[in-house]
Design a protein around this motif. Structure first.
Motif, PDB file in Angstrom:
ATOM      1  N   PHE A  42      -1.598  -4.446  -3.965  1.00 22.41           N
ATOM      2  CA  PHE A  42      -2.609  -4.358  -2.909  1.00 22.41           C
ATOM      3  C   PHE A  42      -3.842  -3.587  -3.359  1.00 22.41           C
ATOM      4  O   PHE A  42      -4.354  -2.734  -2.653  1.00 22.41           O
ATOM      5  CB  PHE A  42      -2.036  -3.743  -1.633  1.00 22.41           C
ATOM      6  N   LEU A  43      -4.322  -3.899  -4.541  1.00 19.69           N
ATOM      7  CA  LEU A  43      -5.507  -3.252  -5.078  1.00 19.69           C
ATOM      8  C   LEU A  43      -6.660  -4.235  -5.066  1.00 19.69           C
ATOM      9  O   LEU A  43      -6.528  -5.353  -5.555  1.00 19.69           O
ATOM     10  CB  LEU A  43      -5.252  -2.767  -6.501  1.00 19.69           C
ATOM     11  N   CYS A  44      -7.774  -3.838  -4.504  1.00 14.80           N
ATOM     12  CA  CYS A  44      -8.960  -4.678  -4.445  1.00 14.80           C
ATOM     13  C   CYS A  44      -9.851  -4.360  -5.642  1.00 14.80           C
ATOM     14  O   CYS A  44     -10.320  -3.233  -5.787  1.00 14.80           O
ATOM     15  CB  CYS A  44      -9.716  -4.427  -3.141  1.00 14.80           C
ATOM     16  N   PHE A  45     -10.085  -5.339  -6.501  1.00 13.64           N
ATOM     17  CA  PHE A  45     -10.941  -5.119  -7.660  1.00 13.64           C
ATOM     18  C   PHE A  45     -12.416  -5.163  -7.291  1.00 13.64           C
ATOM     19  O   PHE A  45     -13.270  -4.797  -8.068  1.00 13.64           O
ATOM     20  CB  PHE A  45     -10.637  -6.127  -8.766  1.00 13.64           C
ATOM     21  N   TYR A  46     -12.741  -5.596  -6.073  1.00 14.74           N
ATOM     22  CA  TYR A  46     -14.127  -5.619  -5.640  1.00 14.74           C
ATOM     23  C   TYR A  46     -14.596  -4.214  -5.254  1.00 14.74           C
ATOM     24  O   TYR A  46     -15.610  -3.730  -5.734  1.00 14.74           O
ATOM     25  CB  TYR A  46     -14.317  -6.583  -4.474  1.00 14.74           C
ATOM     26  N   CYS A  47     -13.824  -3.550  -4.389  1.00 16.19           N
ATOM     27  CA  CYS A  47     -14.233  -2.213  -3.939  1.00 16.19           C
ATOM     28  C   CYS A  47     -13.432  -1.101  -4.616  1.00 16.19           C
ATOM     29  O   CYS A  47     -13.795   0.063  -4.521  1.00 16.19           O
ATOM     30  CB  CYS A  47     -14.106  -2.092  -2.426  1.00 16.19           C
ATOM     31  N   GLY A  48     -12.307  -1.433  -5.297  1.00 13.88           N
ATOM     32  CA  GLY A  48     -11.530  -0.439  -6.025  1.00 13.88           C
ATOM     33  C   GLY A  48     -10.586   0.371  -5.147  1.00 13.88           C
ATOM     34  O   GLY A  48     -10.066   1.379  -5.596  1.00 13.88           O
ATOM     35  N   ARG A  49     -10.367  -0.046  -3.921  1.00 10.42           N
ATOM     36  CA  ARG A  49      -9.519   0.718  -3.022  1.00 10.42           C
ATOM     37  C   ARG A  49      -8.166   0.054  -2.844  1.00 10.42           C
ATOM     38  O   ARG A  49      -8.026  -1.152  -2.997  1.00 10.42           O
ATOM     39  CB  ARG A  49     -10.198   0.869  -1.673  1.00 10.42           C
ATOM     40  N   LEU A  50      -7.163   0.866  -2.537  1.00  8.65           N
ATOM     41  CA  LEU A  50      -5.816   0.367  -2.277  1.00  8.65           C
ATOM     42  C   LEU A  50      -5.680  -0.070  -0.821  1.00  8.65           C
ATOM     43  O   LEU A  50      -6.394   0.423   0.044  1.00  8.65           O
ATOM     44  CB  LEU A  50      -4.789   1.460  -2.566  1.00  8.65           C
ATOM     45  N   GLY A  51      -4.783  -1.014  -0.560  1.00  5.10           N
ATOM     46  CA  GLY A  51      -4.476  -1.396   0.801  1.00  5.10           C
ATOM     47  C   GLY A  51      -4.795  -2.837   1.143  1.00  5.10           C
ATOM     48  O   GLY A  51      -4.364  -3.348   2.155  1.00  5.10           O
ATOM     49  N   HIS A  52      -5.576  -3.504   0.298  1.00  9.44           N
ATOM     50  CA  HIS A  52      -5.862  -4.922   0.495  1.00  9.44           C
ATOM     51  C   HIS A  52      -6.201  -5.550  -0.848  1.00  9.44           C
ATOM     52  O   HIS A  52      -6.426  -4.858  -1.823  1.00  9.44           O
ATOM     53  CB  HIS A  52      -7.000  -5.119   1.510  1.00  9.44           C
ATOM     54  N   LYS A  53      -6.189  -6.886  -0.883  1.00 10.67           N
ATOM     55  CA  LYS A  53      -6.525  -7.589  -2.124  1.00 10.67           C
ATOM     56  C   LYS A  53      -7.898  -8.213  -2.020  1.00 10.67           C
ATOM     57  O   LYS A  53      -8.329  -8.583  -0.969  1.00 10.67           O
ATOM     58  CB  LYS A  53      -5.484  -8.676  -2.410  1.00 10.67           C
TER      59      LYS A  53
END
Length: 53
Positions: A42-53
């Motif tokens: 659940f790591l978003c490479f767009y914003c770098g935050r955990l909790g969503h893709k």
């Protein structure tokens, strides 16, 4: 190591600042290498935050 032997990957253990977006490539000399992260869900490479893709 001889010039004819090459590895297929290198594994590193690093600390990252999750307040900043994660990188997906790193430049090694003149080559760009893809960065693959293990053990991260659940790591978003767009914003770098955990909790969503």
């Amino acid at each position: 190591m001889t010039s004819s032997s090459k590895g297929s990957y290198t594994r590193l253990c690093i600390q990252v600042n999750l307040d900043k977006p994660l990188i997906n490539t790193v430049k090694v000399g003149r080559l760009k290498q893809k960065v693959m992260y293990e053990g991260i869900s659940f790591l978003c490479f767009y914003c770098g935050r955990l909790g969503h893709k």
